[in-house]
Design a protein around this motif. Structure first.
Motif, mmCIF file in Angstrom:
data_model
loop_
_atom_site.group_PDB
_atom_site.id
_atom_site.type_symbol
_atom_site.label_atom_id
_atom_site.label_comp_id
_atom_site.label_asym_id
_atom_site.label_seq_id
_atom_site.Cartn_x
_atom_site.Cartn_y
_atom_site.Cartn_z
ATOM 1 N N ARG A 84 43.487 40.923 34.979
ATOM 2 C CA ARG A 84 43.198 42.092 35.814
ATOM 3 C C ARG A 84 42.092 41.731 36.799
ATOM 4 O O ARG A 84 41.328 40.793 36.591
ATOM 5 C CB ARG A 84 42.757 43.294 34.974
ATOM 6 N N ILE A 85 42.009 42.507 37.868
ATOM 7 C CA ILE A 85 41.000 42.311 38.903
ATOM 8 C C ILE A 85 40.212 43.606 39.057
ATOM 9 O O ILE A 85 40.789 44.699 39.032
ATOM 10 C CB ILE A 85 41.659 41.962 40.258
ATOM 11 N N ALA A 86 38.899 43.487 39.215
ATOM 12 C CA ALA A 86 38.052 44.630 39.549
ATOM 13 C C ALA A 86 37.410 44.344 40.895
ATOM 14 O O ALA A 86 36.712 43.342 41.055
ATOM 15 C CB ALA A 86 36.986 44.851 38.477
ATOM 16 N N VAL A 87 37.658 45.206 41.874
ATOM 17 C CA VAL A 87 37.134 45.014 43.230
ATOM 18 C C VAL A 87 35.898 45.885 43.417
ATOM 19 O O VAL A 87 35.931 47.098 43.159
ATOM 20 C CB VAL A 87 38.193 45.371 44.293
ATOM 21 N N LEU A 88 34.813 45.257 43.871
ATOM 22 C CA LEU A 88 33.560 45.959 44.113
ATOM 23 C C LEU A 88 33.231 45.958 45.600
ATOM 24 O O LEU A 88 33.552 45.016 46.323
ATOM 25 C CB LEU A 88 32.409 45.299 43.347
ATOM 26 N N LYS A 89 32.566 47.020 46.017
ATOM 27 C CA LYS A 89 32.045 47.093 47.384
ATOM 28 C C LYS A 89 30.771 47.927 47.357
ATOM 29 O O LYS A 89 30.775 49.058 46.851
ATOM 30 C CB LYS A 89 33.058 47.738 48.338
ATOM 31 N N ASP A 90 29.684 47.373 47.875
ATOM 32 C CA ASP A 90 28.403 48.083 47.938
ATOM 33 C C ASP A 90 27.991 48.634 46.579
ATOM 34 O O ASP A 90 27.472 49.749 46.475
ATOM 35 C CB ASP A 90 28.458 49.218 48.970
ATOM 36 N N GLY A 91 28.255 47.866 45.521
ATOM 37 C CA GLY A 91 27.849 48.268 44.187
ATOM 38 C C GLY A 91 28.768 49.253 43.503
ATOM 39 O O GLY A 91 28.540 49.626 42.355
ATOM 40 N N LEU A 92 29.821 49.671 44.180
ATOM 41 C CA LEU A 92 30.749 50.665 43.627
ATOM 42 C C LEU A 92 32.088 50.019 43.296
ATOM 43 O O LEU A 92 32.630 49.231 44.083
ATOM 44 C CB LEU A 92 30.970 51.808 44.627
ATOM 45 N N LEU A 93 32.623 50.384 42.145
ATOM 46 C CA LEU A 93 33.939 49.905 41.740
ATOM 47 C C LEU A 93 35.004 50.610 42.564
ATOM 48 O O LEU A 93 35.076 51.838 42.578
ATOM 49 C CB LEU A 93 34.148 50.170 40.250
ATOM 50 N N GLN A 94 35.842 49.823 43.249
ATOM 51 C CA GLN A 94 36.869 50.392 44.118
ATOM 52 C C GLN A 94 38.212 50.570 43.414
ATOM 53 O O GLN A 94 38.884 51.579 43.588
ATOM 54 C CB GLN A 94 37.068 49.489 45.342
ATOM 55 N N GLN A 95 38.608 49.570 42.621
ATOM 56 C CA GLN A 95 39.899 49.632 41.934
ATOM 57 C C GLN A 95 39.938 48.560 40.858
ATOM 58 O O GLN A 95 39.342 47.491 41.000
ATOM 59 C CB GLN A 95 41.055 49.412 42.922
#
Length: 371
Positions: A205-216
């Protein structure tokens, strides 16, 4: 072996005005290979360091199995970390590097030799055990660093961009070895990278982060086929997904000479905040060149990349003024075509989005809309 759980884990660095990691909720199954991915500064390495105990958790908690390790010292967390820079002792042999942590822990010498030998066989390092790190290639050094982690038999492997220092060809070869090794050992693994190709090819699985927030969070196929927002859509995939903002006119989205039909479900999901606009994404392989000019995307060819088995056409929408400063700009579109079939630069090709390959997003929120 154990599960890993981030329960609203937050990290705010001293003097920071916003969290580096903001209320991260993430559960990793026992034996799972999870990849944390995102651009520089997104919080992925901070998340890993929080799990390792190298960064303070300001709020929330972190669990390894049933144990709350939020305030537990790193040495007591039963984890092993593999770094980007290998961190090998140059004066020690491969054998001594791999067994050093066990030696410090007071493990009997016979047990150390047994574990080092087992790990060396797994990693094809047996013939290099008496060498010093300077006599090894980059890929071999990285395998030694992994061997040092393996001999400890931890509950969790933590890997922080371990392939970044390798050249492109060796990186491809080594990432295959890492993924195969993890599945063989069955140890829960959290792997940090900024390279979305690594994420797609290695992770369960992949966890995508942006600016400290989990996106998906999802499988590689879910990320690629159904991104939940504009950021994930644009980040996952190479070449990147084409994303454009269209104006809705009746039951179609219009931009320049391009016209794309919209479903009733998509239209009904739009709100006043969207101001009659919609963001539509389509991957290069999701476009099909056609001789029919109705409801298509007319693209002026700027250049073509021939890759042998594939070819990519880079162009811009007909009727749109594009200032190019290089081979690709934010205004350009990419289409994958069969090799040696692309027309010369300056010609116009008409493409339509294949069924099921269109991704619609809210203009105001960036969230995925119903198909």
């Amino acid at each position: 072996m154990a599960t890993v759980t981030f329960d609203k884990a937050t990290r705010i660095y001293p003097g920071g005005d916003k969290p580096a990691v903001d209320a991260l909720d993430l559960h990793i199954e026992d034996g799972e290979f999870l990849v944390l991915v995102g651009p520089s500064g997104c919080g992925k390495s901070t998340s890993l360091r929080m799990l390792a105990g190298l960064e303070e958790v300001n709020s929330g908690r972190i669990m390894i199995g049933d144990k709350d390790v939020t305030d537990v010292q790193p040495k007591d967390r039963d984890i092993a970390m593999v770094f980007q820079n290998y961190a090998l002792y140059p004066h020690m042999s491969v054998r001594d590097n791999m067994g050093f942590a066990l030696k410090i822990a007071g493990t009997p010498k016979e047990e150390i030799n047994k574990r080092v030998q087992e790990a060396a066989e797994i990693l094809d390092l047996t013939e290099y055990l008496e060498r010093k790190p300077k006599a090894l290639s980059g890929g071999q050094r990285q395998r030694v660093a992994m061997g040092r982690a393996i001999v400890r038999k931890p509950q969790v492997f933590l890997m922080d961009e371990p392939l970044s220092n390798l050249d492109a060809k060796l990186r491809v070869q080594t990432r295959t070895q890492v993924a195969s090794l993890q599945r063989r050992l069955g140890v829960t693994t959290v792997y940090v990278t900024h390279d979305q190709t690594e994420a797609l090819t290695m992770g369960d699985r992949i966890a995508v982060l942006k600016d400290g927030l989990l996106q998906q969070v999802g499988t590689p196929a879910e990320m690629y086929d159904r991104p939940e927002n504009v950021f994930v859509a644009g980040f996952i995939g190479s070449p990147a997904m084409n994303l454009r903002t269209f104006t809705v006119e009746g039951d179609a989205a219009v931009l320049g000479a391009a016209r794309i039909p919209l479903s009733r479900a998509t239209l009904d999901a739009m709100t006043d905040a969207d101001e009659g606009k919609i963001t539509i994404g389509f991957r290069p392989e999701g476009l099909e060149v056609t001789t029919d000019t109705a409801n298509t995307i007319p693209i002026v060819v700027d250049l073509t990349e021939e890759l042998g088995s594939d070819a990519f056409v880079y162009g811009h929408l007909e009727g749109m003024n594009v200032a190019t400063t290089g081979s690709v700009t934010d205004d350009q579109l990419v289409v994958r075509v069969p090799p040696r079939t692309a027309p010369p630069a300056g010609n116009v090709i008409h493409a339509h989005i294949q069924p099921g390959r269109q991704h619609n997003f809210s203009f105001s929120s960036g969230i995925r809309l119903p198909d």
